[in-house]
Design a protein around this motif. Structure first.
Motif, short mmCIF file in Angstrom:
data_model
loop_
_atom_site.label_atom_id
_atom_site.label_comp_id
_atom_site.label_asym_id
_atom_site.label_seq_id
_atom_site.Cartn_x
_atom_site.Cartn_y
_atom_site.Cartn_z
N SER A 1 0.73 -1.26 0.20
CA SER A 1 -0.03 -0.02 0.44
C SER A 1 1.11 0.82 -0.06
O SER A 1 0.34 2.57 -0.37
N ARG B 1 -0.90 1.08 -8.21
CA ARG B 1 -1.73 0.81 -6.94
C ARG B 1 -2.92 -0.43 -6.89
O ARG B 1 -2.37 -1.31 -6.39
N ALA C 1 -1.88 -4.35 -5.34
CA ALA C 1 -2.64 -4.26 -4.19
C ALA C 1 -2.71 -5.84 -4.52
O ALA C 1 -2.67 -6.55 -4.22
#
Length: 143
Positions: free
Chosen positions: A22, A53, A57
């Motif tokens: 993150s 991102r 993830a």
């Protein structure tokens, strides 16, 4: 001004090996472009921090642990560009399969953020360790 390109590269490796998924997107500029040239047809091009991102993830779900070894960072005549050579050494925690993946990243850092990166990695070896070799090779089968 932010951290130097070499410092950003070290932060990237530390973030990946410590599974700070993150936090990693914050190393990238909003309009970054990340390419994986060794994937078929250059693989998916990640455009922008939000795609980076999403990429990280997805990595958060991988059952793996790894370390960076044999890290060499080359500074270039372009003050924004560094070339990092290294290996990810680790194992899949669900199967115990071990791997050693050779990588070269050519990374452009501006104002402390990655604006462009070409990540050359041994995806074949990684897929084999992950038990996904057939899936990866299937991508190369004629349509």
């Amino acid at each position: 001004m932010g951290p130097s390109p070499s410092e950003v590269f070290r932060l990237l490796l530390r973030g990946v090996t410590e599974r700070r998924w993150s936090e990693l997107p914050e190393l990238y500029a909003e309009d970054t472009v990340v390419r994986h040239p060794f994937l078929r047809y250059g693989g998916p091009v990640l455009r922008g921090r939000e795609e980076v991102r999403a990429h990280f993830a997805a990595a958060a779900d991988l059952p793996l642990e790894m370390r960076a070894r044999d890290v060499v960072i080359h500074e270039t005549s372009d003050p924004e560009v560094v070339i990092g050579e290294f290996r990810y050494v680790g194992r899949f925690t669900d199967t115990g399969r071990e791997f050693s993946i050779t990588n070269i990243f050519v990374t452009r850092v501006r104002h402390g953020l990655i604006v462009e990166s070409r990540d050359y990695a041994d995806h074949l070896n990684f897929a084999a360790a992950a038990g996904r070799l057939g899936e990866l090779l299937g991508e190369f089968a004629p349509a």
